[in-house]
Scaffold this active site. Structure first.
Site, mmCIF file in Angstrom:
data_model
loop_
_atom_site.group_PDB
_atom_site.id
_atom_site.type_symbol
_atom_site.label_atom_id
_atom_site.label_comp_id
_atom_site.label_asym_id
_atom_site.label_seq_id
_atom_site.Cartn_x
_atom_site.Cartn_y
_atom_site.Cartn_z
ATOM 1 N N CYS A 168 0.807 -1.232 0.000
ATOM 2 C CA CYS A 168 0.000 0.000 0.000
ATOM 3 C C CYS A 168 0.834 1.274 0.000
ATOM 4 O O CYS A 168 0.346 2.335 -0.388
ATOM 5 C CB CYS A 168 -0.929 0.018 1.204
ATOM 6 S SG CYS A 168 -1.811 -1.531 1.470
ATOM 7 N N HIS A 304 -2.943 8.009 6.301
ATOM 8 C CA HIS A 304 -3.217 6.755 5.585
ATOM 9 C C HIS A 304 -4.709 6.464 5.689
ATOM 10 O O HIS A 304 -5.340 6.145 4.682
ATOM 11 C CB HIS A 304 -2.370 5.638 6.187
ATOM 12 C CG HIS A 304 -2.379 4.381 5.381
ATOM 13 N ND1 HIS A 304 -1.965 4.348 4.060
ATOM 14 C CD2 HIS A 304 -2.747 3.105 5.707
ATOM 15 C CE1 HIS A 304 -2.067 3.107 3.606
ATOM 16 N NE2 HIS A 304 -2.545 2.337 4.579
ATOM 17 N N HIS A 342 -9.608 3.105 -0.977
ATOM 18 C CA HIS A 342 -8.193 2.795 -0.776
ATOM 19 C C HIS A 342 -7.605 2.357 -2.117
ATOM 20 O O HIS A 342 -7.854 1.235 -2.583
ATOM 21 C CB HIS A 342 -8.057 1.681 0.255
ATOM 22 C CG HIS A 342 -6.642 1.390 0.668
ATOM 23 N ND1 HIS A 342 -5.549 1.884 -0.007
ATOM 24 C CD2 HIS A 342 -6.132 0.647 1.702
ATOM 25 C CE1 HIS A 342 -4.436 1.460 0.566
ATOM 26 N NE2 HIS A 342 -4.762 0.706 1.616
#
Length: 936
Positions: A168, A304, A342
């Site tokens: 990620c 995040h 995301h």
């Protein structure tokens, strides 16, 4: 490091501008659908609820690709992972936004630092692999190893090309690596970011209790109802340069990347995929140290923020350790995942793009899907808070800064510090007429480009048209078709862009243009009121006019400067005297030619009609300006003093037909004389003579039904009646030091190319005033000998463009254009329309020189609109899906029987000539090839 360009495509936003609108309007870009794992071969048995609504984040037109643009065959495009294709298009757009025009012939010292998603598309390619060549093509087109090198190769980028993979945090780690490469002088420009295309995009995350996925696909960062994240698709890239280089190059600096840091959690966490507060805290502190700033210098944290209970709690705990002791202010906290989900490998770059936009636009966007903070996070009090509405950054003496975090499965963390860059003071809008070009290969691309630019200008009415023209003309790729627009301000340009009729020109002028011929006018028009506005607008034009004026007699210089200040007021005083009119036409024509040449329009041939030939030989370097003006002034004075009164007209006749209308018997005096004075085109002949004879000629022509037009000339130019005025020119011409022309000049005395020896003959300039003007012969010579296809009338209008158009009426390759308008029209507009037509016909133009007087700046404008064809191989069926330990026999319908046996885990065994060969390889490529080709 300066961030000088960005590009991307996101759920609900196809470009950076749409993303910003999504952010400030607190909208979610995800599409409503149903939970589904259909087409996802790696989880065919996943439990799913087809009745449950689900939000999925897709990139629009992700499977479309401009194969021809990047020199791909259709087959190569089909076999290439859509991620690679999407990344390549985004890379081109990002570089273009930064003013870097990628070229196959000119390498760019740019580095590429990118990462991507798991290449699930390989399953679609696998059934078609039949040879080792197929295997290599499938490998190169789908393996993540080739993401960076593919971009570098196709865009001719010669810096480091490195694929980064840290789950990620991939794209933000790539930004850190790009910054390091710039610091080490490994490249001058760095392209950094990532792509994450969930394949197939229609696949909605299947919810399973205890995993990170949201039940309904909604991501609610730091919210009381947060219950997981949604993995979505996106691509985002940023262009970095060293700040001093960006300032020196005049780049538009969007923000400054002040510092960055990367680390790993190690074993300090409960599991491999779990986050670590200690690791996150450390990477943020290192990034602050790298930027040379303190926690209290930060105004905004783009977190995040995955909206998972564990992830948000750990991240806020780490932030509180770093920023918890800041006093006297609160620090905004946000996450773009509430808007677009995301974006996995692209998430860090997407968050950084949001932070850059916030710093550049001086607005902190709110976080979508956040209504009230989770009580477990303790955000109601303390230094951190989540804005619920867009908040303008307060005006402050200090620089605003943002921190951006991205944390990956496996523990690789990245954090960067972004600083606001001071915007240059806004200058008053110039509202000068500008040429703006759009260029593409197809009509639909031009249409989209025009629509996007019109929407941008409508949303940014303060934009200076000079900046738009500079950016579009100089910093955009030149494709097969060019569509020019000429407007005075952005409002007029928007009106033109929204008119469908303007695109009718798009299909014309496809081929490369031939050479350009400059046509310089004579002094047939007595009404001269154009040229003065160009004098005030363009410095090169003005310099050459001033240079010539300083060589004139002082009184003539004074009168002509008065005309430049007010042409209408001094028109009669100048135009009634050839001694003033002819030098003025000479200077305006020469200045126009040299202005065009300064703009890169280089002629292959020069032709002057009567007086215009003096301009031609001067522009060609055969005579110095001072000596040419001495000749021209004397020519005009002699014409005023010694040439008898006469008249001229032009008739629609061939040169041969016109002979019957001559009357060259001078026994009845000069007034009875009329003769052919020039062949202006195939069917346009110039007559000149005494007033009475010309009047009688008019009657004869009218009687015979021949069309004609009386000219304003008051002398019988180009007849023997001019001999008294022409003979003194021989003495003056003899004193001049002539040179060989550096550009081809075609004589209108005989049509041949002029050389130094012919020019140096004193009698040539006498003959030039007495003999007919063989203009049509010179046109033919320029067309045949020099290959000219564009005939450009350069200087005050005298109808030469029209004559050339008539002369080559049957030659479809030829176009004739004028550079200046008739009186009463806008001079600059006419000139730029002509230059735009030259550009449309692929005549080289130096746009950098064109914009030198405006001191414009490059601005962010919509990039090339990639659409292209839909390239997608069919999704494999159940019988083509590999199973662990079982070779995919059903996927090989053409495999010959008995060629070998297949063992577990894709190990193939077969015998040939007492020798056993074992191939251990990928189930998706080696297996089918090995079974088909036992000899390998």
């Amino acid at each position: 490091m300066a961030i000088v360009g960005m590009a991307g495509s996101f759920p609900g936003a196809q470009n950076i501008g749409e993303l910003w609108r999504l952010l400030v309007n607190k909208r979610q870009g995800l599409a409503r659908g149903r939970e589904s794992a259909e087409g996802c071969w790696w989880i065919p048995n996943a439990r799913q609820d087809s009745e449950r609504e689900f939000f999925s984040g897709v990139v629009a037109d992700a499977y479309r690709f401009e194969a021809d643009f990047f020199n791909y065959s259709d087959r190569e495009a089909e076999w290439t992972d859509p991620q690679q294709r999407l990344l390549l298009q985004c890379a081109f757009a990002a570089l273009e936004s930064a003013g870097v025009v990628a070229s196959a012939t000119k390498p760019t010292p740019a580095g590429v630092f990118v990462g991507g998603e798991f290449p699930a598309y390989i399953a679609n390619v696998r059934p078609y692999v039949e040879s080792m060549g197929d295997y290599l093509q499938a490998l190169i087109g789908n393996d993540k190893d080739f993401l960076a090198t593919r971009v570098a190769h196709r865009l001719n980028l010669t810096g480091p090309a490195i694929t980064v993979q840290t789950a990620c945090s991939t794209s933000l780690v790539a930004v850190h690596q790009a910054r390091q490469s710039l610091l080490l002088d490994e490249c001058d420009i760095a392209l950094a970011g990532g792509v994450s295309l969930q394949f197939p995009q229609e696949f909605g995350n299947v919810y399973e209790e205890g995993l990170i996925y949201s039940r309904d696909g909604t991501t609610r960062p730091f919210d009381a109802d947060a219950a997981g994240t949604n993995i979505t698709s996106a691509v985002g890239l940023l262009v970095l340069k060293r700040l001093e280089d960006a300032i020196a190059d005049g780049d538009s600096v969007l923000a400054v990347l002040a510092g960055s840091a990367v680390n790993n959690d190690g074993a300090d966490k409960v599991g491999f995929t779990a986050p670590s507060a200690g690791g996150q805290e450390l990477v943020i502190r290192r990034a602050l140290h790298s930027a040379g700033v303190r926690p209290e210098d930060i105004d905004f944290i783009e977190a995040h923020g995955t909206a998972t209970p564990l992830g948000d709690a750990v991240e806020v705990a780490a932030l509180r350790q770093v920023f918890g002791k800041v006093e006297g202010k609160r620090i905004a906290l946000g996450s773009i995942k509430g808007n677009v989900g995301h974006c996995n490998r692209a998430a860090g770059a997407v968050g950084l793009i949001k932070a850059v936009l916030a710093m550049h636009n001086e607005v902190l966007p709110s976080t979508a899907n956040h209504d009230r903070p989770s009580a477990q996070l303790g955000l109601e009090q303390g230094v951190l808070y989540v804005p619920t509405e867009p908040t303008p950054l307060p005006a402050a003496a200090r620089t605003h800064r943002a921190g951006v975090s991205s944390f990956g499965f496996g523990g690789t963390n990245a954090h960067v510090i972004v600083e606001q860059f001071p915007k240059p003071p806004r200058r008053p809008r110039m509202d000068q007429v500008q040429l703006v070009t759009l260029s593409a290969d197809r009509r639909d691309q031009i249409d989209t480009m025009a629509q996007q630019l019109a929407e941008y200008l409508a949303e940014h009415p303060e934009t200076d048209l000079a900046d738009v023209a500079y950016t579009r003309n100089l910093w955009r790729v030149r494709r097969q078709h060019v569509l020019p627009f000429v407007a005075k301000d952005c409002e007029e340009l928007v009106q033109q862009l929204q008119q469908d009729s303007v695109f009718e020109l798009h299909d014309e002028g496809r081929g490369e243009a031939g050479g350009v011929a400059f046509l310089f006018p004579g002094h047939g028009r007595r009404e001269l009121a154009v040229g003065a506005r160009l004098y005030s607008r363009y410095s090169v034009y003005r310099r050459h006019v001033d240079e010539g004026l300083s060589e004139l007699d002082p009184e003539n210089e004074r009168l002509l400067r008065a005309w430049l200040a007010d042409p209408e007021e001094h028109r009669r005083a100048v135009c009634e005297r050839a001694e003033l009119l002819q030098p003025l036409i000479f200077l305006l024509s020469r200045a126009t030619a040299l202005q065009l040449m300064d703009w890169g329009v280089q002629p292959r041939a020069l032709i002057g009609h009567s007086l215009g030939e003096y301009v031609a030989v001067c522009v060609a370097g055969a005579v110095r300006l001072r000596e040419a003006l001495l000749l021209v002034q004397e020519r005009g004075r002699l014409e005023d003093d010694k040439a008898p009164i006469g008249a001229m007209l032009v008739a629609e006749l061939t040169w041969e037909e016109a002979q019957a209308y001559e009357c060259v018997d001078d026994r009845n005096g000069a007034d009875a004389w009329v003769s052919r004075a020039g062949n202006n085109s195939r069917r346009h002949v110039l007559f000149s003579g005494g007033r009475g004879a010309v009047a009688q000629l008019e009657q004869r022509l009218a009687k015979d039904g021949v069309r004609y037009q009386r000219l304003p000339n008051r002398k019988a130019n180009h007849t023997p009646m001019m001999e008294a005025a022409a003979q003194p020119l021989a003495r003056l011409a003899r004193l001049i030091e002539w040179s060989e022309p550096v550009l081809p000049v075609y004589s209108t005395v005989g049509g041949a190319r002029l050389g130094r020896d012919r020019l140096a003959e004193p009698g040539y300039w006498v003959s030039h005033s007495i003999l007919p003007v063989r203009f049509a012969d010179a046109l033919d010579a320029a067309r045949c000998d020099a290959g000219c296809q564009v005939f450009l009338e350069v200087g005050p209008p005298a109808g030469l463009a029209g004559l050339a158009g008539h002369h080559f009426a049957e030659d479809d390759a030829v176009v004739a254009l004028a550079t200046l308008p008739r009186s009463g029209q806008e001079e600059q507009r006419r000139l730029l329309l002509t230059v735009g037509e030259l550009v449309r016909r692929h005549v080289p133009v130096d746009f950098e020189r064109m914009h030198v007087d405006d001191a414009p700046k490059r601005i962010l404008l919509p990039s090339f609109p990639f659409k292209g064809k839909h390239f997608l191989l069919p999704t494999p069926g159940p019988d083509q899906v590999p199973r662990l330990g079982v070779a995919p026999q059903a996927a090989l319908p053409r495999s010959p029987a008995g060629c070998g046996s297949t063992g577990p885990y894709g190990v193939l065994r077969f015998r040939r000539k007492r020798r056993t060969l074992t191939a251990i390889g990928s189930w998706w490529a080696i297996a089918p090839y090995a079974e088909r080709s036992p000899r390998s």
